[in-house]
Scaffold this active site. Structure first.
Site, short mmCIF file in Angstrom:
data_model
loop_
_atom_site.label_atom_id
_atom_site.label_comp_id
_atom_site.label_asym_id
_atom_site.label_seq_id
_atom_site.Cartn_x
_atom_site.Cartn_y
_atom_site.Cartn_z
N ARG A 152 0.84 -1.19 0.00
CA ARG A 152 0.00 0.00 0.00
C ARG A 152 0.89 1.25 0.00
O ARG A 152 1.95 1.26 0.63
CB ARG A 152 -0.85 -0.03 1.27
N THR A 171 -9.91 0.01 -9.71
CA THR A 171 -8.88 -0.80 -9.10
C THR A 171 -8.88 -2.03 -9.97
O THR A 171 -9.73 -2.15 -10.85
CB THR A 171 -9.30 -1.10 -7.64
N THR A 209 -4.01 -0.81 -7.31
CA THR A 209 -4.82 0.32 -7.77
C THR A 209 -4.05 1.62 -7.83
O THR A 209 -2.99 1.76 -7.20
CB THR A 209 -6.01 0.51 -6.80
N ASN A 225 -6.28 4.14 -7.27
CA ASN A 225 -7.48 4.71 -6.65
C ASN A 225 -8.49 5.07 -7.73
O ASN A 225 -9.22 4.21 -8.18
CB ASN A 225 -7.18 5.87 -5.72
N ASP A 244 -8.02 8.11 0.39
CA ASP A 244 -8.50 7.00 1.22
C ASP A 244 -8.27 7.25 2.71
O ASP A 244 -8.72 6.49 3.55
CB ASP A 244 -7.87 5.67 0.78
N GLY A 256 -13.89 0.03 -5.26
CA GLY A 256 -13.94 0.99 -4.16
C GLY A 256 -14.59 0.38 -2.93
O GLY A 256 -14.26 -0.74 -2.52
N1 GLY Z 1 -8.60 2.93 -3.31
C1 GLY Z 1 -9.58 2.01 -2.98
C2 GLY Z 1 -9.21 1.13 -1.85
O1 GLY Z 1 -8.05 1.00 -1.54
O2 GLY Z 1 -10.06 0.57 -1.22
#
Ligand code: GLY
Length: 598
Positions: free
Chosen positions: A133, A410, A428, A430, A452, A503
């Site tokens: 992430r 994503t 992703t 986003n 997020d 999402g």
């Molecule tokens: N950007 C969407 C997620 O990480 O849930």
């Protein structure tokens, strides 16, 4: 007891001892229990798939004996399949698909974003979670996105260089390769390089998505240079899209590994771009970025083990929480699309998303009660408060602010190799094309993952998701995600690999895939196509896809649900592993995906 023997005994009981001779003449088709779908009966020992297709199914999955790749883009699937055929394992293929999607599915595939990977290693009999992430740059502060009056500045948060989190994808793919890979790194990056260099056919879905992002991109000459023609005209279906700068970056990554991205020439270009545009990411942010190996979250549902992504994704925790609540009721008997089942699902979803808003964040910064959230005992107390005859208003669960604004791009892919190793990756930028910003000279699209975070705790993000202090912005922190790459096991064997974009709807999309396969015994193609529903507590609406019967919608309305029909949700890429082989299916809700095997 072997299922054939069990079935023969059932036939014996049915016909009685006097019927023995007729039993011997039962044609093989009738003696095969997979022919008949159990209506309302739950049988955990029945295999999830069989090459003996049910005559009741309207659609059937793809079958392969040895290895399989399911991804949202056909060329990337082909790249993964080639790697498997060359002797690469599932992780090798996952690395190659990850790089290929950055070229062929620029809406979501990426080098400039982040995500999550689950790897099941058959030799070690273990699943590990690789968290790549994005992180907030060191200069990020709690109130970074608030304007002078204390309101969220949505442009800065979503469409500026300050929207970008330090990317994790290249580090994540490199870590996966270092821990599990078999083929040389270069061989896994080169297929993507060739695709970027030679160009890809512009399909209608790519042309359409570029038109949709055009307004954002006009602010950034480096983005326009790549994704629009020299005169600014859009690419048409049938054109070829060459990404020369991206090919150069991939060449550097192929030669120098992840260092090229985090410390070398690419890092320098990225930081120069940041400095020219008030961005926050520094050379130190890139150098200090680390992908992390985490322990997956684990649940148990009707005889199956559910292994999914831990925080900083909320996906696995709430998938398991909702499954635990739903285990209270015999969903198979209630039926897959009945108002009774959908009501229970919606009520369970609401409770989980309310908890998400309170407790979830980056586990390196906040303490998350994962054991409690995923415990059967807690689920029991939640289920006890669900009224089977009445929808509970979201405001009774916790106060919040509805927000209709949505977006979401994503992508997910699933891979199984001939040794039974399995990989599920969701990653992703986003939004579609992330921030819309391409690093000048590097051809790399940058995420807008900072949205997020709870830019202002209690105020919904672009998905209408509310989160709180646990997810406030902080230097080095990872924003909360909903990504839910998931593996399901039976008796220690992987039986389902799945995941989805979407999402805030990712968790409920994966949930429904699991329910359709386990409870309703749909084959994976039917499980994918079944209409989906979603409730995220706030806004207080039960979102449904087209396809539910008007009677069902009326019954749900009668229970107090505000049912709204909106766009389709999710795009699952799933593989079921059964005794006879692999059965996979790519969700056709978004065009261009492919499941293929050998
Ligand atoms: N950007 C969407 C997620 O990480 O849930």
């Amino acid at each position: 007891m072997p299922r054939r023997l069990a079935h023969l005994l059932n036939v014996l009981l049915l016909f009685g001892p006097c019927s023995l001779p007729p039993m011997l003449s039962v044609p093989p088709a009738l003696a095969e229990p997979a022919l008949v779908k159990p209506v309302g009966q739950f049988d955990a020992d029945r295999p999830l798939e069989s090459t003996f297709y049910s005559a009741r199914d309207r659609i059937h999955p793809i079958f392969a004996r040895s290895g399989m790749v399911a991804s949202q883009e056909a060329l990337a699937t082909q790249v993964g399949l080639d790697i498997l055929k060359q002797g690469g394992n599932a992780v090798d293929a996952a690395v190659a698909v990850g790089f290929a999607l950055a070229v062929t599915l620029p809406q979501a595939g990426n080098l400039g974003g982040g995500g999550f990977m689950l790897v099941y290693d058959t030799a070690q009999k273990q699943t590990e979670a690789i968290d790549f992430r994005e992180t907030a740059p060191a200069a990020a502060r709690r109130n970074l996105y608030l304007n002078a009056t204390g309101e969220v500045d949505e442009t800065r948060l979503r469409h500026s260089h300050q929207a970008v989190g330090t990317p994790g994808t290249v580090a994540g793919l490199a870590l996966a390769h270092q821990r599990h890979g078999r083929l040389p790194w270069r061989a896994l990056v080169e297929p993507a390089l060739h695709l970027a260099e030679r160009g890809i056919l512009v399909r209608p879905e790519l042309a359409q998505s570029l038109l949709e992002v055009r307004q954002q991109m006009t602010r950034w000459p480096a983005s326009m240079k790549i994704f629009f023609k020299a005169d600014g005209a859009p690419y048409q279906p049938g054109d070829t899209l060459v990404q020369a700068d991206l090919a150069t970056s991939l060449g550097l990554i192929a030669e120098q590994g992840a260092n090229a991205f985090y410390e070398g020439a690419i890092a320098e270009k990225l930081v120069a771009d940041m400095q020219a545009n008030q961005g926050l990411i520094s050379l130190d942010d890139l150098k200090n970025y680390r992908a992390v190996v985490r322990t997956p979250v684990k649940g148990h549902y009707r005889g199956y083990d559910i292994i999914s992504m831990p925080p900083p994704s909320s996906g696995g925790v709430h998938l398991i929480q909702i499954l635990n609540i739903l285990e209270t009721w015999p969903l198979a008997e209630l039926g897959p699309e009945s108002a009774a089942t959908l009501h229970r699902m919606a009520e369970a979803m609401k409770l989980a998303y309310a908890d998400r808003s309170e407790y979830l964040g980056d586990p390196d910064f906040v303490k998350i009660p994962i054991a409690g959230l995923t415990s059967k005992a807690y689920a029991k107390t939640l289920a006890a408060h669900i009224d089977l005859n009445r929808a509970r208003p979201a405001t009774d669960i916790k106060p919040g602010q509805p927000q209709p604004y949505e977006s979401g791009q994503t992508t997910h892919y699933s891979i199984v190799d001939r040794d039974g190793n399995a990989v599920a990756v969701t990653y992703t930028l986003n939004f579609a094309y992330g921030s819309g910003i391409v690093v000048a000279g590097a051809g790399i699209l940058l995420n807008n993952e900072m949205d997020d975070f709870a830019a202002k705790p209690g105020v919904p993000n672009a998905y209408g998701l509310i989160s709180g202090e646990a997810n406030a912005v902080g230097p080095g922190k990872r924003p909360l995600s909903s990504m839910t790459p998931t593996l399901v096991f039976k008796d220690g064997q992987v039986v389902l690999v799945t995941g989805s974009p979407g999402g805030s709807r990712i968790i409920t999309t994966v949930l429904q895939t699991v329910l359709n396969v386990i409870d309703h015994r749909m084959n994976i193609a039917e499980a994918t196509l079944a209409p989906r529903i979603h409730h995220q507590w706030q806004p207080d609406e039960l979102r449904v896809e087209e396809g539910l019967s008007p009677d069902t919608v009326r019954l749900l309305g009668g229970l107090g649900h505000k049912v709204v029909v909106k766009d389709t949700m999710g795009n699952t890429q799933s593989i079921v592993r059964a005794p006879e082989g692999l059965f996979g299916f790519s969700d056709p809700r978004r065009a261009g995906s492919l499941t293929a095997g050998y």
